[in-house]
Scaffold this motif. Sequence first.
Motif, PDB file in Angstrom:
ATOM      1  N   LYS A 137     -68.558 -25.063 -14.497  1.00  0.00           N
ATOM      2  CA  LYS A 137     -68.359 -25.343 -13.001  1.00  0.00           C
ATOM      3  C   LYS A 137     -68.445 -23.811 -12.446  1.00  0.00           C
ATOM      4  O   LYS A 137     -69.220 -23.817 -11.216  1.00  0.00           O
ATOM      5  CB  LYS A 137     -66.962 -25.678 -12.773  1.00  0.00           C
ATOM      6  N   THR A 138     -67.912 -22.809 -13.130  1.00  0.00           N
ATOM      7  CA  THR A 138     -68.153 -21.537 -12.575  1.00  0.00           C
ATOM      8  C   THR A 138     -69.545 -21.220 -12.641  1.00  0.00           C
ATOM      9  O   THR A 138     -70.266 -20.310 -11.828  1.00  0.00           O
ATOM     10  CB  THR A 138     -67.376 -20.353 -13.558  1.00  0.00           C
ATOM     11  N   GLU A 139     -70.149 -21.500 -13.813  1.00  0.00           N
ATOM     12  CA  GLU A 139     -71.667 -21.088 -13.849  1.00  0.00           C
ATOM     13  C   GLU A 139     -72.529 -21.692 -12.883  1.00  0.00           C
ATOM     14  O   GLU A 139     -73.466 -20.994 -12.458  1.00  0.00           O
ATOM     15  CB  GLU A 139     -72.103 -21.209 -15.313  1.00  0.00           C
ATOM     16  N   PHE A 140     -72.035 -23.237 -12.549  1.00  0.00           N
ATOM     17  CA  PHE A 140     -73.136 -23.539 -11.562  1.00  0.00           C
ATOM     18  C   PHE A 140     -72.952 -22.939 -10.151  1.00  0.00           C
ATOM     19  O   PHE A 140     -73.549 -22.884  -9.506  1.00  0.00           O
ATOM     20  CB  PHE A 140     -72.423 -25.152 -11.742  1.00  0.00           C
ATOM     21  N   GLN A 141     -71.535 -22.753  -9.915  1.00  0.00           N
ATOM     22  CA  GLN A 141     -71.127 -22.127  -8.594  1.00  0.00           C
ATOM     23  C   GLN A 141     -72.058 -20.556  -8.533  1.00  0.00           C
ATOM     24  O   GLN A 141     -72.654 -20.392  -7.439  1.00  0.00           O
ATOM     25  CB  GLN A 141     -69.724 -21.829  -8.248  1.00  0.00           C
ATOM     26  N   ASN A 142     -72.028 -19.911  -9.469  1.00  0.00           N
ATOM     27  CA  ASN A 142     -72.544 -18.809  -9.558  1.00  0.00           C
ATOM     28  C   ASN A 142     -74.405 -18.993  -9.498  1.00  0.00           C
ATOM     29  O   ASN A 142     -74.790 -18.262  -8.809  1.00  0.00           O
ATOM     30  CB  ASN A 142     -72.276 -18.130 -11.116  1.00  0.00           C
ATOM     31  N   PHE A 143     -74.802 -19.943 -10.023  1.00  0.00           N
ATOM     32  CA  PHE A 143     -76.115 -20.294 -10.018  1.00  0.00           C
ATOM     33  C   PHE A 143     -76.555 -20.479  -8.555  1.00  0.00           C
ATOM     34  O   PHE A 143     -77.497 -19.939  -8.000  1.00  0.00           O
ATOM     35  CB  PHE A 143     -76.510 -21.223 -11.109  1.00  0.00           C
ATOM     36  N   MET A 144     -75.632 -21.307  -8.008  1.00  0.00           N
ATOM     37  CA  MET A 144     -75.763 -21.752  -6.614  1.00  0.00           C
ATOM     38  C   MET A 144     -75.854 -20.550  -5.598  1.00  0.00           C
ATOM     39  O   MET A 144     -76.779 -20.399  -4.733  1.00  0.00           O
ATOM     40  CB  MET A 144     -74.890 -22.714  -5.878  1.00  0.00           C
ATOM     41  N   ASN A 145     -75.095 -19.668  -5.936  1.00  0.00           N
ATOM     42  CA  ASN A 145     -74.748 -18.520  -4.723  1.00  0.00           C
ATOM     43  C   ASN A 145     -75.945 -17.392  -5.120  1.00  0.00           C
ATOM     44  O   ASN A 145     -76.072 -16.699  -4.193  1.00  0.00           O
ATOM     45  CB  ASN A 145     -73.185 -17.849  -5.166  1.00  0.00           C
TER      46      ASN A 145
ATOM     47  N   GLN B 274     -69.408 -30.242 -17.755  1.00  0.00           N
ATOM     48  CA  GLN B 274     -70.535 -29.170 -17.743  1.00  0.00           C
ATOM     49  C   GLN B 274     -71.776 -29.745 -17.529  1.00  0.00           C
ATOM     50  O   GLN B 274     -72.119 -31.086 -17.365  1.00  0.00           O
ATOM     51  CB  GLN B 274     -70.855 -28.772 -19.511  1.00  0.00           C
ATOM     52  N   LEU B 275     -72.781 -28.968 -16.845  1.00  0.00           N
ATOM     53  CA  LEU B 275     -74.337 -29.599 -16.695  1.00  0.00           C
ATOM     54  C   LEU B 275     -74.934 -28.978 -17.856  1.00  0.00           C
ATOM     55  O   LEU B 275     -75.221 -27.894 -17.926  1.00  0.00           O
ATOM     56  CB  LEU B 275     -74.451 -29.068 -15.286  1.00  0.00           C
TER      57      LEU B 275
ATOM     58  N   GLY C 296     -76.522 -20.316 -18.232  1.00  0.00           N
ATOM     59  CA  GLY C 296     -75.513 -21.008 -18.943  1.00  0.00           C
ATOM     60  C   GLY C 296     -75.184 -20.285 -20.272  1.00  0.00           C
ATOM     61  O   GLY C 296     -73.943 -20.729 -20.786  1.00  0.00           O
ATOM     62  N   GLY C 297     -75.651 -19.305 -20.403  1.00  0.00           N
ATOM     63  CA  GLY C 297     -75.173 -18.472 -21.743  1.00  0.00           C
ATOM     64  C   GLY C 297     -73.900 -17.589 -21.426  1.00  0.00           C
ATOM     65  O   GLY C 297     -73.668 -16.741 -22.232  1.00  0.00           O
ATOM     66  N   LYS C 298     -73.533 -17.492 -20.079  1.00  0.00           N
ATOM     67  CA  LYS C 298     -72.455 -16.501 -19.711  1.00  0.00           C
ATOM     68  C   LYS C 298     -70.972 -16.997 -20.222  1.00  0.00           C
ATOM     69  O   LYS C 298     -70.133 -16.371 -20.246  1.00  0.00           O
ATOM     70  CB  LYS C 298     -72.491 -16.507 -18.236  1.00  0.00           C
ATOM     71  N   GLU C 299     -70.772 -18.320 -20.454  1.00  0.00           N
ATOM     72  CA  GLU C 299     -69.554 -18.625 -21.078  1.00  0.00           C
ATOM     73  C   GLU C 299     -69.810 -19.443 -22.289  1.00  0.00           C
ATOM     74  O   GLU C 299     -70.946 -19.348 -23.151  1.00  0.00           O
ATOM     75  CB  GLU C 299     -68.885 -19.613 -20.076  1.00  0.00           C
ATOM     76  N   SER C 300     -68.766 -19.877 -23.072  1.00  0.00           N
ATOM     77  CA  SER C 300     -68.838 -20.241 -24.537  1.00  0.00           C
ATOM     78  C   SER C 300     -70.046 -21.271 -24.642  1.00  0.00           C
ATOM     79  O   SER C 300     -70.705 -21.174 -25.893  1.00  0.00           O
ATOM     80  CB  SER C 300     -67.806 -20.940 -24.937  1.00  0.00           C
ATOM     81  N   TYR C 301     -70.108 -22.180 -24.023  1.00  0.00           N
ATOM     82  CA  TYR C 301     -71.329 -23.174 -24.387  1.00  0.00           C
ATOM     83  C   TYR C 301     -72.761 -22.834 -23.882  1.00  0.00           C
ATOM     84  O   TYR C 301     -72.936 -22.513 -22.410  1.00  0.00           O
ATOM     85  CB  TYR C 301     -71.329 -24.520 -23.718  1.00  0.00           C
ATOM     86  N   SER C 302     -73.705 -22.440 -24.807  1.00  0.00           N
ATOM     87  CA  SER C 302     -74.812 -21.638 -24.434  1.00  0.00           C
ATOM     88  C   SER C 302     -75.644 -22.632 -23.437  1.00  0.00           C
ATOM     89  O   SER C 302     -76.631 -22.163 -22.734  1.00  0.00           O
ATOM     90  CB  SER C 302     -75.652 -21.124 -25.620  1.00  0.00           C
ATOM     91  N   TYR C 303     -75.829 -23.918 -23.644  1.00  0.00           N
ATOM     92  CA  TYR C 303     -76.912 -24.702 -23.343  1.00  0.00           C
ATOM     93  C   TYR C 303     -76.364 -25.856 -22.079  1.00  0.00           C
ATOM     94  O   TYR C 303     -76.969 -26.623 -21.948  1.00  0.00           O
ATOM     95  CB  TYR C 303     -77.674 -25.442 -24.160  1.00  0.00           C
ATOM     96  N   THR C 304     -75.243 -25.429 -21.539  1.00  0.00           N
ATOM     97  CA  THR C 304     -74.730 -26.436 -20.339  1.00  0.00           C
ATOM     98  C   THR C 304     -74.078 -25.190 -19.363  1.00  0.00           C
ATOM     99  O   THR C 304     -73.767 -24.047 -19.567  1.00  0.00           O
ATOM    100  CB  THR C 304     -73.448 -27.021 -20.767  1.00  0.00           C
ATOM    101  N   LEU C 305     -73.985 -25.532 -18.000  1.00  0.00           N
ATOM    102  CA  LEU C 305     -73.473 -24.964 -16.905  1.00  0.00           C
ATOM    103  C   LEU C 305     -71.935 -25.444 -16.941  1.00  0.00           C
ATOM    104  O   LEU C 305     -71.744 -26.438 -16.539  1.00  0.00           O
ATOM    105  CB  LEU C 305     -74.234 -24.942 -15.631  1.00  0.00           C
TER     106      LEU C 305
END
Length: 99
Positions: free
Chosen positions: A31-39, A69-70, A20-29
């Motif tokens: 869409k990109t972060e979610f896809q990255n997490f899944m992959n 955001q998740l 979650g920390g890869k983009e501006s909101y630290s404590y949410t995922l």
Amino acid sequence: SPTETQRCIEFLITVFQKQGGKESYSYTLSKTEFQNFMNTELGAFAKNQKDPSVLDRMMKKLDLNSDEQLDFQEFLNLIGGMAVTWHESFLEVAHSHKQ
Ligand SMILES: [Ca+2]
């Protein structure tokens, strides 16, 4: 020292915060972060999905408040859902071995 259950919970928090920390909101995922997490973390699952819109639909379904955001609660619904699916497939395997 922490129990295995405590370590497991701690680990989920770490994974979520790291991703979650890869983009501006630290404590949410996002869409990109979610896809990255899944992959990266659930690559085997993501690779089995031939339809790339599956991840999009999963994200929409998990994002209960539709803020794109998740949050950690929404993330846990994903983990919980996967855990239930895997648990059921273990039961199926165990059951088929009995016959
Ligand atoms: Ca959300």
